[in-house]
Design an enzyme around this catalytic site. Structure first.
Site, PDB file in Angstrom:
ATOM      1  N   THR A  11       0.937  -1.195  -0.046  1.00 55.09           N
ATOM      2  CA  THR A  11      -0.034  -0.196   0.033  1.00 55.09           C
ATOM      3  C   THR A  11       0.944   1.142  -0.072  1.00 55.09           C
ATOM      4  O   THR A  11       0.460   2.134  -0.297  1.00 55.09           O
ATOM      5  CB  THR A  11      -0.948   0.017   1.225  1.00 55.09           C
ATOM      6  OG1 THR A  11      -0.008  -0.061   2.541  1.00 55.09           O
ATOM      7  CG2 THR A  11      -2.133  -1.137   1.203  1.00 55.09           C
ATOM      8  N   VAL A  14       6.262   2.968  -2.708  1.00 57.92           N
ATOM      9  CA  VAL A  14       7.030   2.093  -3.458  1.00 57.92           C
ATOM     10  C   VAL A  14       6.628   0.705  -3.838  1.00 57.92           C
ATOM     11  O   VAL A  14       6.787   0.076  -4.947  1.00 57.92           O
ATOM     12  CB  VAL A  14       8.702   1.913  -2.676  1.00 57.92           C
ATOM     13  CG1 VAL A  14       9.411   0.918  -3.471  1.00 57.92           C
ATOM     14  CG2 VAL A  14       9.292   3.090  -2.657  1.00 57.92           C
ATOM     15  N   ARG A  39      -3.752  -3.042   9.600  1.00 53.78           N
ATOM     16  CA  ARG A  39      -4.753  -1.900   9.544  1.00 53.78           C
ATOM     17  C   ARG A  39      -5.229  -1.841   8.014  1.00 53.78           C
ATOM     18  O   ARG A  39      -5.833  -1.094   7.726  1.00 53.78           O
ATOM     19  CB  ARG A  39      -4.200  -0.593   9.975  1.00 53.78           C
ATOM     20  CG  ARG A  39      -2.859  -0.292   9.431  1.00 53.78           C
ATOM     21  CD  ARG A  39      -2.182   1.233  10.077  1.00 53.78           C
ATOM     22  NE  ARG A  39      -1.125   1.742   9.487  1.00 53.78           N
ATOM     23  CZ  ARG A  39      -0.114   1.223   9.692  1.00 53.78           C
ATOM     24  NH1 ARG A  39       0.090   0.487  10.914  1.00 53.78           N
ATOM     25  NH2 ARG A  39       0.988   2.047   9.155  1.00 53.78           N
ATOM     26  N   ARG A  99      21.850  -4.274   3.932  1.00 53.61           N
ATOM     27  CA  ARG A  99      22.613  -3.822   2.936  1.00 53.61           C
ATOM     28  C   ARG A  99      24.162  -4.102   3.209  1.00 53.61           C
ATOM     29  O   ARG A  99      24.895  -4.673   2.473  1.00 53.61           O
ATOM     30  CB  ARG A  99      22.434  -2.476   2.712  1.00 53.61           C
ATOM     31  CG  ARG A  99      21.220  -2.129   1.991  1.00 53.61           C
ATOM     32  CD  ARG A  99      20.958  -0.473   1.702  1.00 53.61           C
ATOM     33  NE  ARG A  99      19.693  -0.349   1.236  1.00 53.61           N
ATOM     34  CZ  ARG A  99      18.996   0.780   1.340  1.00 53.61           C
ATOM     35  NH1 ARG A  99      19.586   1.946   1.862  1.00 53.61           N
ATOM     36  NH2 ARG A  99      17.855   1.119   0.700  1.00 53.61           N
ATOM     37  N   CYS A 130      18.175   4.699  -2.761  1.00 47.83           N
ATOM     38  CA  CYS A 130      17.774   5.364  -4.216  1.00 47.83           C
ATOM     39  C   CYS A 130      18.783   5.988  -4.658  1.00 47.83           C
ATOM     40  O   CYS A 130      19.164   6.230  -5.658  1.00 47.83           O
ATOM     41  CB  CYS A 130      16.272   5.858  -3.898  1.00 47.83           C
ATOM     42  SG  CYS A 130      16.388   6.985  -2.452  1.00 47.83           S
ATOM     43  N   LYS A 214      25.321   6.001   3.987  1.00 52.33           N
ATOM     44  CA  LYS A 214      24.726   5.001   3.239  1.00 52.33           C
ATOM     45  C   LYS A 214      25.502   5.102   1.873  1.00 52.33           C
ATOM     46  O   LYS A 214      25.805   4.042   1.309  1.00 52.33           O
ATOM     47  CB  LYS A 214      23.221   5.044   3.275  1.00 52.33           C
ATOM     48  CG  LYS A 214      22.584   4.555   4.213  1.00 52.33           C
ATOM     49  CD  LYS A 214      20.954   4.716   4.047  1.00 52.33           C
ATOM     50  CE  LYS A 214      20.522   4.800   5.398  1.00 52.33           C
ATOM     51  NZ  LYS A 214      18.884   5.104   4.912  1.00 52.33           N
ATOM     52  N   HIS A 242      15.217  12.121  -7.822  1.00 54.79           N
ATOM     53  CA  HIS A 242      16.248  12.670  -7.250  1.00 54.79           C
ATOM     54  C   HIS A 242      17.412  12.973  -8.219  1.00 54.79           C
ATOM     55  O   HIS A 242      17.391  12.611  -9.376  1.00 54.79           O
ATOM     56  CB  HIS A 242      17.132  11.407  -6.397  1.00 54.79           C
ATOM     57  CG  HIS A 242      16.139  11.203  -5.089  1.00 54.79           C
ATOM     58  ND1 HIS A 242      15.090  11.703  -4.652  1.00 54.79           N
ATOM     59  CD2 HIS A 242      16.484   9.972  -4.358  1.00 54.79           C
ATOM     60  CE1 HIS A 242      14.734  10.998  -3.586  1.00 54.79           C
ATOM     61  NE2 HIS A 242      15.454  10.205  -3.431  1.00 54.79           N
ATOM     62  N   ASN A 315      13.208   8.304  -8.394  1.00 58.20           N
ATOM     63  CA  ASN A 315      13.666   7.383  -7.206  1.00 58.20           C
ATOM     64  C   ASN A 315      12.569   6.431  -6.811  1.00 58.20           C
ATOM     65  O   ASN A 315      13.167   5.524  -6.236  1.00 58.20           O
ATOM     66  CB  ASN A 315      14.000   8.432  -6.031  1.00 58.20           C
ATOM     67  CG  ASN A 315      12.590   9.241  -5.737  1.00 58.20           C
ATOM     68  OD1 ASN A 315      12.379  10.188  -6.428  1.00 58.20           O
ATOM     69  ND2 ASN A 315      12.078   8.985  -4.604  1.00 58.20           N
TER      70      ASN A 315
END
Length: 340
Positions: A11, A14, A39, A99, A130, A214, A242, A315
């Site tokens: 939902t 992404v 939910r 990662r 991203c 990151k 981006h 992105n």
């Protein structure tokens, strides 16, 4: 051969984009299951011309599923990713949780597809941040030719990188300012409408943010640990797309013309670089596209073997959903086929 695919976080922005891309790219599926928190159970999400009822992630049995595409945040991935993997499902995770795990490959298919074979250690593959994804797609073909020594990158990251609530905050603040409502930051630390914020994710002890960290460690893991990289990550008042200003120092000579030629032949990249006719790409223009666009390619006269460039990507697509689906395509094509 068709695969059974679960989309976790279906939902979210992404997750919905994952569903769109699975359909657009005609990923061979026999079943797609939309999963989310309790939910959201009963809500509907679209997959092509079908509407799928959202099921609860909690308690879901992944046995018999081929892929689980996770985009529901690090805590959800940490809890449910190993469960899905232990039940025989290949997990492709869009969060940061796995990662830097040495036993989990971090994959951008245009850059390091050979590393995907490592998924067998834990049945998990990680998708990079991203902002990292579009950067390494740009860097790798240049690194292969001239070897990159150092990269300085400044990002201009859209609000969608922080989720639906962040986009809503940009919209409501922008609308409110025109009727003299005082902007009230909630998702962001400061006003985002008509502003830029040099702060994405938490600050660390060295005064860099986790988002900047990151980009450094992920680029090293995906491309080459010898690359020196420093980043400043900035949130800007756009909804999707981006952008990055990138300065690259090479060990070997490489001209701007060389860079244009190399990148024009590189997978996943479109070079649009004709400044005399406003031939450069902005975030608004990249929305809905799969490519990473590179513009403003020019020599840096202040250092030896230096290049400046500008890269832009959707992105939600390349940075998140598309890369995840591309990983599933890669694994399905190269590794499930061999195991059959």
């Amino acid at each position: 051969m068709g695969y059974r695919v679960a989309v976790v976080g279906a939902t979210g922005s992404v997750g919905r984009e994952m569903m769109n891309i699975l359909h657009e790219r005609q990923f061979p599926v026999t079943e797609v299951i939309a999963l989310a928190s309790k939910r959201s159970v009963g809500r509907e999400v679209s997959f092509g011309d079908k509407n799928l009822k959202v099921q609860a992630l909690d308690g879901f049995n992944f046995t018999g599923m081929d892929f689980a595409l996770f985009s529901a945040g690090g805590s959800v991935s940490a809890k449910y990713g190993p469960i899905a993997a232990a039940q025989g499902c290949i997990v492709i995770d869009n969060s940061s949780h796995f990662r830097m795990d040495p036993d989990v490959p971090l994959i951008v298919p245009e850059v390091n597809p050979q590393d995907a074979a490592g998924y067998v250690k834990k049945n998990i593959i990680a998708n990079p941040n991203c902002s990292t994804a579009q950067l390494v797609v740009t860097l790798k073909p240049l690194h292969d030719i001239a070897k990159i020594k150092r990269v300085v990158v400044s990002t201009y990251q859209s609000t969608s990188g922080a989720g639906n609530a962040a986009m809503d905050e940009l919209f409501s603040q922008t609308k409110g300012i025109f009727v003299n409502d005082e902007p009230t930051p909630s998702k962001f630390p400061k006003q985002i409408a008509f502003n830029v914020i040099p702060h994405i994710d938490d600050f660390m002890d060295d005064r860099y943010t986790k988002e900047e960290w990151k980009m450094v460690v992920e680029t090293k893991k995906i491309v080459d640990p010898a690359i020196k990289l420093t980043a400043t990550c900035v949130r800007v008042p756009t909804f999707v797309g981006h952008a990055e200003s990138v300065n690259i120092e090479f060990e070997n000579e490489l001209s701007a013309d060389d860079v244009r030629r190399i990148l024009r032949e590189a997978p996943g990249i479109l070079v649009v670089d004709n400044p005399e006719e406003n031939g450069y790409v902005t975030p608004v223009e990249c929305v809905g596209d799969y490519a990473t666009f590179v513009s403003r390619i020019r020599d840096d006269p202040t250092i030896e073997n230096g290049i400046n460039l500008w890269c832009v990507s959707d992105n939600l697509r390349k940075g998140a959903a598309l890369n995840t689906v591309q990983i599933a395509e890669l694994v399905g094509r190269e590794y499930l086929k061999k195991a059959a």
